[in-house]
Design a protein around this motif. Sequence first.
Motif, PDB file in Angstrom:
ATOM      1  N   ASP A  12       0.812  -1.217   0.000  1.00 19.36           N
ATOM      2  CA  ASP A  12       0.000   0.000   0.000  1.00 19.36           C
ATOM      3  C   ASP A  12       0.848   1.270   0.000  1.00 19.36           C
ATOM      4  N   PHE A  13       2.155   1.136   0.179  1.00 19.62           N
ATOM      5  CA  PHE A  13       3.056   2.286   0.250  1.00 19.62           C
ATOM      6  C   PHE A  13       3.970   2.279  -0.959  1.00 19.62           C
ATOM      7  N   GLY A  14       4.216   3.440  -1.512  1.00 24.10           N
ATOM      8  CA  GLY A  14       5.067   3.455  -2.692  1.00 24.10           C
ATOM      9  C   GLY A  14       5.821   4.751  -2.865  1.00 24.10           C
ATOM     10  N   ILE A  15       6.720   4.706  -3.821  1.00 27.05           N
ATOM     11  CA  ILE A  15       7.444   5.892  -4.278  1.00 27.05           C
ATOM     12  C   ILE A  15       7.215   5.969  -5.782  1.00 27.05           C
ATOM     13  N   LYS A  16       6.865   7.148  -6.254  1.00 23.26           N
ATOM     14  CA  LYS A  16       6.541   7.301  -7.671  1.00 23.26           C
ATOM     15  C   LYS A  16       7.272   8.504  -8.244  1.00 23.26           C
ATOM     16  N   TRP A  17       7.752   8.351  -9.465  1.00 19.38           N
ATOM     17  CA  TRP A  17       8.308   9.466 -10.226  1.00 19.38           C
ATOM     18  C   TRP A  17       7.177   9.966 -11.122  1.00 19.38           C
ATOM     19  N   GLN A  18       6.804  11.238 -10.976  1.00 16.15           N
ATOM     20  CA  GLN A  18       5.650  11.756 -11.724  1.00 16.15           C
ATOM     21  C   GLN A  18       5.979  13.123 -12.304  1.00 16.15           C
ATOM     22  N   LYS A  19       5.754  13.264 -13.589  1.00 16.74           N
ATOM     23  CA  LYS A  19       6.013  14.541 -14.261  1.00 16.74           C
ATOM     24  C   LYS A  19       4.841  15.494 -14.040  1.00 16.74           C
ATOM     25  N   VAL A  20       5.163  16.781 -13.848  1.00 19.16           N
ATOM     26  CA  VAL A  20       4.137  17.826 -13.786  1.00 19.16           C
ATOM     27  C   VAL A  20       3.816  18.207 -15.232  1.00 19.16           C
ATOM     28  N   GLU A  21       2.603  17.933 -15.649  1.00 17.67           N
ATOM     29  CA  GLU A  21       2.224  18.194 -17.034  1.00 17.67           C
ATOM     30  C   GLU A  21       1.962  19.683 -17.269  1.00 17.67           C
ATOM     31  N   GLU A  22       2.159  20.096 -18.512  1.00 21.80           N
ATOM     32  CA  GLU A  22       1.815  21.456 -18.934  1.00 21.80           C
ATOM     33  C   GLU A  22       0.319  21.654 -18.707  1.00 21.80           C
ATOM     34  N   GLY A  23      -0.067  22.740 -18.051  1.00 18.99           N
ATOM     35  CA  GLY A  23      -1.477  23.005 -17.787  1.00 18.99           C
ATOM     36  C   GLY A  23      -2.031  22.318 -16.554  1.00 18.99           C
ATOM     37  N   ALA A  24      -1.186  21.607 -15.802  1.00 23.93           N
ATOM     38  CA  ALA A  24      -1.637  20.947 -14.567  1.00 23.93           C
ATOM     39  C   ALA A  24      -1.901  21.991 -13.488  1.00 23.93           C
ATOM     40  N   PRO A  25      -2.851  21.732 -12.573  1.00 29.71           N
ATOM     41  CA  PRO A  25      -3.153  22.689 -11.510  1.00 29.71           C
ATOM     42  C   PRO A  25      -1.935  23.068 -10.660  1.00 29.71           C
ATOM     43  N   ALA A  26      -0.980  22.154 -10.490  1.00 27.60           N
ATOM     44  CA  ALA A  26       0.181  22.437  -9.643  1.00 27.60           C
ATOM     45  C   ALA A  26       1.267  23.247 -10.355  1.00 27.60           C
ATOM     46  N   ILE A  47      12.794  16.801  -6.439  1.00 29.92           N
ATOM     47  CA  ILE A  47      12.322  17.322  -7.722  1.00 29.92           C
ATOM     48  C   ILE A  47      13.499  17.251  -8.690  1.00 29.92           C
ATOM     49  N   ILE A  48      13.241  16.719  -9.866  1.00 26.70           N
ATOM     50  CA  ILE A  48      14.233  16.751 -10.935  1.00 26.70           C
ATOM     51  C   ILE A  48      13.702  17.732 -11.971  1.00 26.70           C
ATOM     52  N   ARG A  49      14.373  18.874 -12.079  1.00 25.39           N
ATOM     53  CA  ARG A  49      13.940  19.916 -13.018  1.00 25.39           C
ATOM     54  C   ARG A  49      14.144  19.459 -14.457  1.00 25.39           C
ATOM     55  N   HIS A  50      13.444  20.131 -15.371  1.00 27.99           N
ATOM     56  CA  HIS A  50      13.576  19.763 -16.782  1.00 27.99           C
ATOM     57  C   HIS A  50      15.000  19.982 -17.298  1.00 27.99           C
ATOM     58  N   ASP A  51      15.800  20.816 -16.611  1.00 23.22           N
ATOM     59  CA  ASP A  51      17.213  20.994 -16.999  1.00 23.22           C
ATOM     60  C   ASP A  51      18.130  20.016 -16.259  1.00 23.22           C
ATOM     61  N   LYS A  52      17.542  19.035 -15.571  1.00 15.20           N
ATOM     62  CA  LYS A  52      18.234  17.934 -14.874  1.00 15.20           C
ATOM     63  C   LYS A  52      18.816  18.330 -13.508  1.00 15.20           C
ATOM     64  N   THR A  53      18.629  19.583 -13.062  1.00 18.76           N
ATOM     65  CA  THR A  53      19.060  19.903 -11.700  1.00 18.76           C
ATOM     66  C   THR A  53      18.140  19.185 -10.725  1.00 18.76           C
ATOM     67  N   ALA A  66       6.024  23.130 -14.935  1.00 20.33           N
ATOM     68  CA  ALA A  66       5.676  22.105 -15.920  1.00 20.33           C
ATOM     69  C   ALA A  66       6.966  21.480 -16.438  1.00 20.33           C
ATOM     70  N   GLY A  67       6.976  20.178 -16.536  1.00 22.16           N
ATOM     71  CA  GLY A  67       8.167  19.466 -16.989  1.00 22.16           C
ATOM     72  C   GLY A  67       9.023  18.945 -15.852  1.00 22.16           C
ATOM     73  N   ASP A  68       8.795  19.433 -14.626  1.00 24.39           N
ATOM     74  CA  ASP A  68       9.504  18.886 -13.468  1.00 24.39           C
ATOM     75  C   ASP A  68       9.039  17.458 -13.221  1.00 24.39           C
ATOM     76  N   THR A  69       9.957  16.609 -12.775  1.00 22.68           N
ATOM     77  CA  THR A  69       9.600  15.266 -12.332  1.00 22.68           C
ATOM     78  C   THR A  69       9.685  15.244 -10.811  1.00 22.68           C
ATOM     79  N   LEU A  70       8.581  14.898 -10.168  1.00 25.72           N
ATOM     80  CA  LEU A  70       8.524  14.849  -8.714  1.00 25.72           C
ATOM     81  C   LEU A  70       8.733  13.411  -8.253  1.00 25.72           C
ATOM     82  N   VAL A  71       9.515  13.249  -7.198  1.00 23.46           N
ATOM     83  CA  VAL A  71       9.644  11.945  -6.553  1.00 23.46           C
ATOM     84  C   VAL A  71       8.766  12.024  -5.308  1.00 23.46           C
TER      85      VAL A  71
END
Length: 92
Positions: A12-26, A47-53, A66-71
């Motif tokens: 029931d517990f997890g870790i997910k890598w999820q991209k913030v989509e363009e136009g997403a509320p966040a 957070i992994i920024r779209h420029d890889k920082t 938008a374009g950030d990947t959240l862990v």
Amino acid sequence: TMQSIIDQNHDDFGIKWQKVEEGAPAANRTIGEIGIRNHYDILIIAIIRHDKTKLLNPGPETRLEAGDTLVISGEKSNIKNATKELLCKEGT
């Protein structure tokens, strides 16, 4: 012992890598503004920024782009809800 910790089932517990989509509320809002911890009881651990920082353990003042990947870590159902409601483009 370490073995007993590893053997425990954490389905029931997890870790997910999820991209913030363009136009997403966040997109273009801070972690504090979207209230992800209070409303969904999950944590953004990096957070992994779209420029890889990489930002580890970002604070509530950190702005999501938008374009950030959240862990994200937490209950899988909470991660799923937050992803759908905050991180995906509205209407998808």
